[in-house]
Scaffold this active site. Structure first.
Site, short mmCIF file in Angstrom:
data_model
loop_
_atom_site.label_atom_id
_atom_site.label_comp_id
_atom_site.label_asym_id
_atom_site.label_seq_id
_atom_site.Cartn_x
_atom_site.Cartn_y
_atom_site.Cartn_z
CB ALA A 124 -26.96 48.29 15.28
CE LYS A 125 -28.20 40.30 15.10
NZ LYS A 125 -27.69 39.87 16.42
N GLY A 126 -27.66 43.79 11.40
CA GLY A 126 -27.58 43.87 9.95
C GLY A 126 -27.65 42.49 9.33
#
Ligand code: NAD
Length: 435
Positions: A124-126
């Site tokens: 994931a990444k944000g």
């Protein structure tokens, strides 16, 4: 069914390639290596489709009341690329350059990275599009808390576990953890990693990425029959990853000949004193003006005469324009995506041995995994236990990637992608498709 470049079959599985043609587009950088590895693995086209599409993409407005009473609305993003192997794992960055494409690429890189080191996480990444240097501490706290609450339905120790990335740190992780815990009505330390040690962080986490870079560099030198003692190393970036890598390689006997940060750097073929430079940066913020050694620019650092080059700053710094001038024999990618796909071919033709980011900088997520395990078990390990377990995983992963690359007569980057895709694909095949 095989996937062969140039056939109509290939065109079908990659219909929107033209949208991503820019060399510096990180999604293109990721997809072009992924495509090639998938093709070499004869990956099933259906599975290819699944793996090239992120599972979930959230774009959210993040309104923040500024200290002067005005309201500013920021844009926040969280992308979960794949969670088939376990909870999604990936950092949060606060930066003006955050884009959905970048976050998608970084999320997919996390999927591959966790699979390369074989830890039970997905990717994931944000990020939030903002300039944190223009925000006060209390504005940054409100931004972090509002962003966290707006993506709270995906967060959780069993679903999505953030960590620090560009312009976020232990302080920000503590706010994420507190916000999540307030919503859950009890303390949930395992919802983020990279926390302060006092509140469930792991010993050794701060140094973990640089330690991993040191370990894989040591393996690569041994494989090429080059001594670590006296190996000449140039490091781009003198932040967490770059400074720790330089420090640990120097402690192993390497000679650090050049170091630079965003503003400039220093060069001394006889060797630089890392501890002394760290003390200088602590006082002056940047290396500019450091009195021992010759001043060099960022661009010059990449092409100095050395055995090992460690790009540990940012993306796309090694590209088709400068790859031909690089003189290092080994490149250890401390940063995420420092080399463009176009540069790969040039480096390969020059015989440069590249330890790819998804292997080289995986020490950080490996100790994040240890942190998550310790939080869930409520039992904390001594630092030497953390370091020993990290070393075992990094050495094993390097050997597994090298074996895959050798078996297919390919470079380490494609070997790493193949190993990762194979592991993620195997889980998808075992789980089957929920309908
Ligand atoms: P950091 O903010 O601590 O340090 C970044 C360093 O790079 C600073 O010295 C900065 O001055 C320098 N820099 C920035 N732009 C530059 C440029 N154009 N040329 C030269 N130097 C430049 O960041 P970090 O945590 O060390 O991360 C560096 C890279 O490593 C990023 O790509 C990050 O995604 C990646 N990474 C970090 C970790 C981690 O655990 N910190 C883990 C995996 C990957």
């Amino acid at each position: 069914m095989s996937i062969v470049a140039g056939t109509s079959e290939f065109a079908v599985i990659r219909p929107d390639k033209d949208r991503f043609l820019a060399e510096e587009n990180p999604f293109e950088a990721m997809m072009s290596r992924f495509d090639y590895a998938a093709q070499r693995l004869n990956l099933d086209p259906g599975l290819y489709q699944v793996l090239r599409h992120p599972e979930k993409q959230i774009i959210t407005s993040v309104p923040v009341k500024k200290d002067n009473g005005e309201v500013e609305v920021f844009t926040g993003i969280r992308v979960i690329h794949n969670s088939s192997r376990g909870p999604a794992k990936g950092g949060i960055r606060f930066d003006m350059n955050v884009t959905l494409d970048e976050v998608k690429a970084l999320a997919a890189w996390m999927t591959w990275k966790c699979a390369v080191v074989n830890i039970p996480f997905g990717g994931a990444k944000g990020g939030v599009i903002c300039d944190p240097s223009q925000l006060s501490m209390s504005e940054l706290e409100r931004l972090t808390r509002r962003y966290t609450s707006s993506i709270i339905e995906v967060l959780g120790p069993d679903s999505d576990v953030p960590a620090p990335d560009i312009n976020t740190n232990e302080r920000v992780m503590a706010w994420v953890m507190d916000t999540y815990s307030m919503h859950k009505r009890h303390t949930v330390t395992a919802v983020v990693t990279g926390k302060p040690v006092e509140m469930g962080g792991s010993l050794g986490r701060r140094e973990a990425t640089g330690r991993g870079c040191m370990l894989v560099t040591r393996q690569a030198l041994a494989r090429l029959g080059m001594p670590l003692q006296g190996a000449r190393v140039a490091v781009q970036g003198f932040g967490n990853v770059g400074s720790v890598t330089a420090d640990l390689l120097a402690k192993e006997g390497a000679t650090i000949v050049a170091v630079c940060d965003k503003v400039g750097g220093v060069y001394d073929p006889k060797g630089l004193d890392v501890a002394d430079m760290l003390a200088y940066v602590k006082e002056h913020k940047f290396l500019t003006g450091y009195p021992k050694g010759d001043a060099i620019t960022n661009a010059e650092l990449l092409t100095v005469d050395c055995d090992v080059l460690v790009p540990a700053a940012t993306e796309n710094v090694i590209n088709s324009k400068n790859a031909g001038q690089i003189r290092a024999k080994i490149i250890c990618e401390g940063a995420n995506g420092p080399t463009t796909a176009n540069a790969d071919k040039i480096l390969e033709d020059k015989g440069i041995y590249v330890i790819p980011d998804i292997l080289a900088n995986a020490g950080g997520v490996t100790v994040s995994y240890f942190e998550w395990v310790q939080d869930r078990g409520g039992y904390f390990w001594e630092e030497d236990v953390v370091n020993q377990r990290l070393e075992r995983i990094m050495v094993r992963s390097f050997d597994e990637v090298a074996a895959m690359a050798d078996r297919h007569k390919l470079n380490l980057r494609i070997g790493a992608y193949m190993l990762a895709i194979e592991r993620v694909a195997a889980v998808h095949q075992l789980r089957g498709m929920y309908a």
